[in-house]
Design a protein around this motif. Structure first.
Motif, PDB file in Angstrom:
ATOM      1  N   HIS A  63       0.965  -1.260   0.063  1.00 19.05           N
ATOM      2  CA  HIS A  63      -0.017  -0.028   0.026  1.00 19.05           C
ATOM      3  C   HIS A  63       0.740   1.206   0.010  1.00 19.05           C
ATOM      4  CE1 HIS A  63       0.599   0.289   4.364  1.00 19.05           C
ATOM      5  NE2 HIS A  63       0.036   1.749   4.419  1.00 19.05           N
ATOM      6  N   ASP A  64       1.940   1.190   0.646  1.00 18.67           N
ATOM      7  CA  ASP A  64       2.722   2.305   0.787  1.00 18.67           C
ATOM      8  C   ASP A  64       4.178   2.146  -0.141  1.00 18.67           C
ATOM      9  OD1 ASP A  64       1.325   4.339   2.307  1.00 18.67           O
ATOM     10  OD2 ASP A  64       2.330   3.611   4.109  1.00 18.67           O
ATOM     11  N   HIS A  96       0.722   8.801  -3.654  1.00 24.85           N
ATOM     12  CA  HIS A  96       1.305   7.565  -3.406  1.00 24.85           C
ATOM     13  C   HIS A  96       0.123   6.537  -3.541  1.00 24.85           C
ATOM     14  CE1 HIS A  96      -0.171   8.038   0.765  1.00 24.85           C
ATOM     15  NE2 HIS A  96       0.196   6.547   0.883  1.00 24.85           N
ATOM     16  N   HIS A 122      -6.448   4.095  -0.231  1.00 24.58           N
ATOM     17  CA  HIS A 122      -6.177   3.777   0.995  1.00 24.58           C
ATOM     18  C   HIS A 122      -5.930   5.121   1.979  1.00 24.58           C
ATOM     19  CE1 HIS A 122      -1.765   4.304   0.163  1.00 24.58           C
ATOM     20  NE2 HIS A 122      -1.731   4.623   1.551  1.00 24.58           N
ATOM     21  N   THR A 123      -5.893   6.281   1.069  1.00 27.64           N
ATOM     22  CA  THR A 123      -5.557   7.458   1.830  1.00 27.64           C
ATOM     23  C   THR A 123      -6.900   8.296   1.988  1.00 27.64           C
ATOM     24  OG1 THR A 123      -3.468   7.300   0.988  1.00 27.64           O
ATOM     25  CG2 THR A 123      -4.138   9.709   1.968  1.00 27.64           C
ATOM     26  N   ASP A 140      -4.479   0.554   8.008  1.00 31.17           N
ATOM     27  CA  ASP A 140      -3.557   1.616   7.959  1.00 31.17           C
ATOM     28  C   ASP A 140      -3.588   2.727   9.190  1.00 31.17           C
ATOM     29  OD1 ASP A 140      -1.247   3.076   6.756  1.00 31.17           O
ATOM     30  OD2 ASP A 140      -2.812   4.244   5.457  1.00 31.17           O
TER      31      ASP A 140
HETATM   32 FE   LIG Z   1       0.008   5.539   2.718  1.00 32.52          FE
END
Ligand SMILES: [Fe+2]
Ligand SMILES: [Fe+2]
Length: 199
Positions: A63-64, A96, A122-123, A140
């Protein structure tokens, strides 16, 4: 929980150990440790909400993946993939995930759309989120290293009512952003309208 996890679905060409190796090379030690904690939490949530463990593991580990890439890398990728031009107006926080998913696809060879969408979302969340996407969004936020007022409450909520926990996170993040007087990504508002508002 991760010890006996063996990838069998050919979503990633290689073992979990190989994926971990590739991700660790792309990230600082500190961020890599966060990624491992997100995977641990994602696997617990996946078990609770009957989501495939291999999907949860791969989404969490990647994810990151692009978080430490340069702005130039992201801008080049937006151009190359002809992504929404409005993305140029944003920055690493948004890139990202949304743009990073393209790098995960091209560089790690992961083409599973549910995983890529979970990374993209995800953010900021999104109006439509699969359970996998909700799990990554929450993992997260509540991984074991996180510490903020209410973290225990939202950790419990994620295991009681996953959708409500998505609403909780979005409302709290938005409230915080408003106090910072920063520009709000419109997608975050759409997530809020869908998941946080009493219907
Ligand atoms: Fe992230
Ligand atoms: Fe993260």
């Amino acid at each position: 929980m991760t010890d006996k996890l063996i990838y069998t679905q050919k979503i990633f060409t290689g073992s979990r150990e190989l994926l971990i190796d590739k991700v660790s090379q792309a990230l600082s030690a500190k961020r890599f440790e966060h990624v491992l904690r997100v995977e641990e939490m994602a696997l617990q949530l996946a078990e609770k909400w009957h989501v495939d463990a291999e999907l949860a593991s791969i989404a969490a580990l990647t994810h990151d993946y692009a978080k430490e890439r340069s702005d130039e890398d992201f801008l080049r990728e937006i151009e190359k993939k002809q992504l929404d031009r409005d993305l140029i107006n944003w920055g690493n926080n948004i890139w990202h995930g949304v743009v990073g998913a393209e790098m995960v696809k091209d560089e790690l060879g992961i083409a599973h759309e549910d995983i890529l969408n979970a990374i993209r979302q995800h953010t900021t969340g999104a109006t439509v989120m699969t359970k996998l996407s909700q799990i990554l969004y929450m993992a997260d936020y509540i991984e074991a290293g996180r510490d903020f007022p209410g973290v225990e409450e939202v950790r419990t909520l994620a295991f009681d009512d996953l959708a409500a926990s998505v609403g909780w996170q979005t409302a709290h993040t938005l409230t915080f952003l408003l106090t910072q007087k920063v520009t709000i990504y419109p997608g975050t508002l759409l997530t809020y309208n869908t998941w946080s508002v009493d219907k």
